[in-house]
Design a protein around this motif. Structure first.
Motif, PDB file in Angstrom:
ATOM      1  N   MET A  30      -0.130  -9.160  -7.764  1.00  0.00           N
ATOM      2  CA  MET A  30      -0.871  -8.905  -9.005  1.00  0.00           C
ATOM      3  C   MET A  30       0.090  -8.895 -10.188  1.00  0.00           C
ATOM      4  SD  MET A  30      -3.155  -5.637 -10.127  1.00  0.00           S
ATOM      5  CE  MET A  30      -3.982  -5.685 -11.718  1.00  0.00           C
ATOM      6  N   ASP A  31      -0.279  -9.570 -11.252  1.00  0.00           N
ATOM      7  CA  ASP A  31       0.539  -9.633 -12.457  1.00  0.00           C
ATOM      8  C   ASP A  31       0.151  -8.480 -13.379  1.00  0.00           C
ATOM      9  OD1 ASP A  31       2.069 -10.308 -14.612  1.00  0.00           O
ATOM     10  OD2 ASP A  31       1.325 -12.371 -14.775  1.00  0.00           O
ATOM     11  N   LEU A  32       1.138  -7.704 -13.808  1.00  0.00           N
ATOM     12  CA  LEU A  32       0.864  -6.581 -14.708  1.00  0.00           C
ATOM     13  C   LEU A  32       0.589  -7.031 -16.131  1.00  0.00           C
ATOM     14  CD1 LEU A  32       0.861  -3.453 -14.094  1.00  0.00           C
ATOM     15  CD2 LEU A  32       1.773  -4.878 -12.273  1.00  0.00           C
ATOM     16  N   LYS A  33       1.023  -8.230 -16.490  1.00  0.00           N
ATOM     17  CA  LYS A  33       0.779  -8.710 -17.848  1.00  0.00           C
ATOM     18  C   LYS A  33      -0.716  -8.868 -18.066  1.00  0.00           C
ATOM     19  CE  LYS A  33       2.217 -12.161 -21.220  1.00  0.00           C
ATOM     20  NZ  LYS A  33       3.010 -13.395 -21.462  1.00  0.00           N
ATOM     21  N   ASN A  34      -1.212  -8.219 -19.104  1.00  0.00           N
ATOM     22  CA  ASN A  34      -2.632  -8.209 -19.480  1.00  0.00           C
ATOM     23  C   ASN A  34      -3.511  -7.430 -18.513  1.00  0.00           C
ATOM     24  OD1 ASN A  34      -2.318  -9.765 -21.857  1.00  0.00           O
ATOM     25  ND2 ASN A  34      -2.198 -11.618 -20.605  1.00  0.00           N
TER      26      ASN A  34
ATOM     27  N   GLY B 201     -11.316  -8.773  -2.279  1.00  0.00           N
ATOM     28  CA  GLY B 201     -10.082  -9.292  -2.852  1.00  0.00           C
ATOM     29  C   GLY B 201      -9.198  -8.258  -3.510  1.00  0.00           C
ATOM     30  N   THR B 202      -9.342  -6.986  -3.136  1.00  0.00           N
ATOM     31  CA  THR B 202      -8.533  -5.921  -3.724  1.00  0.00           C
ATOM     32  C   THR B 202      -7.269  -5.704  -2.917  1.00  0.00           C
ATOM     33  OG1 THR B 202     -10.476  -4.789  -4.639  1.00  0.00           O
ATOM     34  CG2 THR B 202      -8.471  -3.480  -4.369  1.00  0.00           C
ATOM     35  N   GLN B 203      -6.139  -5.820  -3.569  1.00  0.00           N
ATOM     36  CA  GLN B 203      -4.844  -5.528  -2.945  1.00  0.00           C
ATOM     37  C   GLN B 203      -4.677  -4.016  -2.855  1.00  0.00           C
ATOM     38  OE1 GLN B 203      -1.580  -6.977  -5.289  1.00  0.00           O
ATOM     39  NE2 GLN B 203       0.001  -6.046  -3.998  1.00  0.00           N
ATOM     40  N   VAL B 204      -4.362  -3.511  -1.677  1.00  0.00           N
ATOM     41  CA  VAL B 204      -4.142  -2.070  -1.487  1.00  0.00           C
ATOM     42  C   VAL B 204      -2.695  -1.864  -1.068  1.00  0.00           C
ATOM     43  CG1 VAL B 204      -4.792  -0.005  -0.183  1.00  0.00           C
ATOM     44  CG2 VAL B 204      -6.555  -1.656  -0.882  1.00  0.00           C
ATOM     45  N   LEU B 205      -1.984  -1.051  -1.834  1.00  0.00           N
ATOM     46  CA  LEU B 205      -0.557  -0.825  -1.598  1.00  0.00           C
ATOM     47  C   LEU B 205      -0.291   0.658  -1.391  1.00  0.00           C
ATOM     48  CD1 LEU B 205       2.395  -2.433  -3.504  1.00  0.00           C
ATOM     49  CD2 LEU B 205       2.375   0.012  -3.127  1.00  0.00           C
ATOM     50  N   GLY B 206       0.439   0.984  -0.319  1.00  0.00           N
ATOM     51  CA  GLY B 206       0.897   2.350  -0.075  1.00  0.00           C
ATOM     52  C   GLY B 206       2.356   2.480  -0.466  1.00  0.00           C
ATOM     53  N   LEU B 207       2.677   3.504  -1.244  1.00  0.00           N
ATOM     54  CA  LEU B 207       4.037   3.725  -1.752  1.00  0.00           C
ATOM     55  C   LEU B 207       4.657   4.929  -1.052  1.00  0.00           C
ATOM     56  CD1 LEU B 207       6.366   3.321  -3.814  1.00  0.00           C
ATOM     57  CD2 LEU B 207       5.049   4.755  -5.402  1.00  0.00           C
ATOM     58  N   HIS B 208       5.804   4.700  -0.407  1.00  0.00           N
ATOM     59  CA  HIS B 208       6.508   5.763   0.310  1.00  0.00           C
ATOM     60  C   HIS B 208       7.902   5.961  -0.285  1.00  0.00           C
ATOM     61  CE1 HIS B 208       3.622   5.927   3.699  1.00  0.00           C
ATOM     62  NE2 HIS B 208       3.479   4.646   3.442  1.00  0.00           N
ATOM     63  N   MET B 209       8.310   7.207  -0.382  1.00  0.00           N
ATOM     64  CA  MET B 209       9.652   7.515  -0.882  1.00  0.00           C
ATOM     65  C   MET B 209      10.006   8.933  -0.481  1.00  0.00           C
ATOM     66  SD  MET B 209       7.160   7.845  -3.221  1.00  0.00           S
ATOM     67  CE  MET B 209       6.494   9.189  -4.206  1.00  0.00           C
ATOM     68  N   GLY B 210      11.296   9.273  -0.594  1.00  0.00           N
ATOM     69  CA  GLY B 210      11.763  10.625  -0.367  1.00  0.00           C
ATOM     70  C   GLY B 210      11.619  11.455  -1.628  1.00  0.00           C
ATOM     71  N   PHE B 211      12.523  12.406  -1.825  1.00  0.00           N
ATOM     72  CA  PHE B 211      12.431  13.281  -2.991  1.00  0.00           C
ATOM     73  C   PHE B 211      12.658  12.497  -4.281  1.00  0.00           C
ATOM     74  CE2 PHE B 211      13.710  16.683   0.116  1.00  0.00           C
ATOM     75  CZ  PHE B 211      12.514  17.381   0.040  1.00  0.00           C
ATOM     76  N   VAL B 212      11.859  12.834  -5.292  1.00  0.00           N
ATOM     77  CA  VAL B 212      11.969  12.236  -6.616  1.00  0.00           C
ATOM     78  C   VAL B 212      12.267  13.361  -7.602  1.00  0.00           C
ATOM     79  CG1 VAL B 212      10.815  10.828  -8.364  1.00  0.00           C
ATOM     80  CG2 VAL B 212      10.289  10.490  -5.937  1.00  0.00           C
TER      81      VAL B 212
ATOM     82  N   ALA C  64       7.907   0.094  -6.928  1.00  0.00           N
ATOM     83  CA  ALA C  64       6.474   0.032  -6.624  1.00  0.00           C
ATOM     84  C   ALA C  64       5.812  -1.149  -7.318  1.00  0.00           C
ATOM     85  CB  ALA C  64       5.799   1.334  -7.025  1.00  0.00           C
ATOM     86  N   LEU C  65       6.073  -1.318  -8.604  1.00  0.00           N
ATOM     87  CA  LEU C  65       5.401  -2.376  -9.353  1.00  0.00           C
ATOM     88  C   LEU C  65       5.986  -3.746  -9.053  1.00  0.00           C
ATOM     89  CD1 LEU C  65       4.654  -0.613 -12.753  1.00  0.00           C
ATOM     90  CD2 LEU C  65       3.225  -0.828 -10.710  1.00  0.00           C
ATOM     91  N   ASP C  66       7.271  -3.805  -8.715  1.00  0.00           N
ATOM     92  CA  ASP C  66       7.824  -5.074  -8.229  1.00  0.00           C
ATOM     93  C   ASP C  66       7.096  -5.505  -6.959  1.00  0.00           C
ATOM     94  OD1 ASP C  66       9.658  -5.252 -10.283  1.00  0.00           O
ATOM     95  OD2 ASP C  66      11.409  -4.714  -9.049  1.00  0.00           O
ATOM     96  N   GLY C  67       6.883  -4.559  -6.038  1.00  0.00           N
ATOM     97  CA  GLY C  67       6.173  -4.863  -4.810  1.00  0.00           C
ATOM     98  C   GLY C  67       4.733  -5.273  -5.068  1.00  0.00           C
ATOM     99  N   LEU C  68       4.084  -4.565  -5.973  1.00  0.00           N
ATOM    100  CA  LEU C  68       2.704  -4.885  -6.309  1.00  0.00           C
ATOM    101  C   LEU C  68       2.599  -6.311  -6.835  1.00  0.00           C
ATOM    102  CD1 LEU C  68      -0.162  -3.416  -6.641  1.00  0.00           C
ATOM    103  CD2 LEU C  68       0.424  -3.385  -9.065  1.00  0.00           C
ATOM    104  N   GLU C  69       3.492  -6.657  -7.743  1.00  0.00           N
ATOM    105  CA  GLU C  69       3.440  -7.988  -8.337  1.00  0.00           C
ATOM    106  C   GLU C  69       3.786  -9.077  -7.321  1.00  0.00           C
ATOM    107  OE1 GLU C  69       3.847  -7.775 -13.010  1.00  0.00           O
ATOM    108  OE2 GLU C  69       5.814  -7.463 -12.070  1.00  0.00           O
ATOM    109  N   ALA C  70       4.519  -8.703  -6.281  1.00  0.00           N
ATOM    110  CA  ALA C  70       4.874  -9.666  -5.229  1.00  0.00           C
ATOM    111  C   ALA C  70       3.794  -9.775  -4.158  1.00  0.00           C
ATOM    112  CB  ALA C  70       6.197  -9.268  -4.588  1.00  0.00           C
ATOM    113  N   GLY C  71       2.725  -8.968  -4.266  1.00  0.00           N
ATOM    114  CA  GLY C  71       1.642  -9.025  -3.303  1.00  0.00           C
ATOM    115  C   GLY C  71       1.814  -8.130  -2.095  1.00  0.00           C
ATOM    116  N   ALA C  72       2.737  -7.170  -2.153  1.00  0.00           N
ATOM    117  CA  ALA C  72       3.014  -6.302  -1.008  1.00  0.00           C
ATOM    118  C   ALA C  72       1.841  -5.370  -0.709  1.00  0.00           C
ATOM    119  CB  ALA C  72       4.275  -5.489  -1.262  1.00  0.00           C
TER     120      ALA C  72
END
Length: 234
Positions: free
Chosen positions: A1-5, A165-176, A198-206
């Motif tokens: 998904m492209d974040l532009k617009n 056609g909805t891309q669903v992405l799960g984001l995992h990380m340690g302490f922030v 996260a957004l790099d992955g989203l835009e890449a279709g992850a």
């Protein structure tokens, strides 16, 4: 998904990861960012549209979906985390609070916005999870339980929303490095670093993003012998 617009809705957008998501979405050219918060007066980032959105309040969620009919990306970021384990005197009450926000709140938002995303071409849903989705123990046992449930929900929603056609992405990380972790002595990522991954992955279709070294190590350890979730934790 492209974040532009793109038109983005973020829950819990007034601070921490949510605020970082809002900033980065604007930086990547999002056409509009709806910044949801229980108290919209706490949203101070220029360029976003603050909306009242308590994910535990069904009326708030319905009103947000009725207002933000142009959304193409939903970021389920709102969550709570309190210290505590399963044998604490208040464990049931604490578990209920965690599940109400971290699981049911995210599900309310997903249910309300799934038709919106469908009408707008499918779009994407990003659920903020944690390495605690996979490992559990003190001092965050009840929080981890809620994130495990949210991970299962995310995996189920991915199948439920595939046809539209909805891309669903799960984001995992340690302490922030946010307000909650201020007193925790452990390596921490910056909110900006996590959001960029996260957004790099989203835009890449992850469909899943392991946003730091801890997440990658824990995921790899799920198939170790013994598995990482069987190891003692303190």
């Amino acid at each position: 998904m492209d974040l532009k617009n793109a038109v983005v809705l973020i829950t819990g957008a007034n601070r921490g990861l949510g605020l970082a998501f809002a900033r980065e979405a604007l930086a990547r050219g999002a056409r509009k960012v709806y910044a949801g918060a229980r108290d919209p007066s706490t949203v101070t980032l220029p360029g976003v549209q603050a909306i009242k959105l308590d994910v535990t309040n069904a009326a708030d969620v319905a009103a947000a979906a009725a207002l933000a009919t142009d959304v193409t990306l939903v970021i389920n970021n709102a969550g709570i985390a309190a210290l505590g384990g399963f044998l604490d005197a208040d464990a049931i009450e604490s578990a209920q609070r965690h599940l109400e926000v971290n699981l049911y709140g995210s599900l309310r938002v997903a249910q309300a916005f799934a038709p919106v995303l469908a009408r707008n071409g499918g779009g994407a849903l990003l659920n903020v999870l944690s390495v605690a989705s996979w490992v559990n123990g003190q001092p965050l046992g009840l929080y981890a339980m809620s994130k495990s449930a949210a991970w299962a929900m995310t995996n189920g929603l991915r199948h439920d929303l595939r046809a539209q056609g909805t891309q669903v992405l799960g984001l995992h990380m340690g302490f922030v490095d946010t307000d909650f972790t201020r007193g925790i002595d452990a390596p921490k990522s910056t909110p900006q670093d996590i959001v960029v991954q996260a957004l790099d992955g989203l835009e890449a279709g992850a469909q899943e993003v392991l946003a730091d070294a801890v997440a990658r190590q824990v995921k790899q350890g799920l198939s170790a012998n013994p598995a990482v979730y069987l190891l003692p934790r303190g």
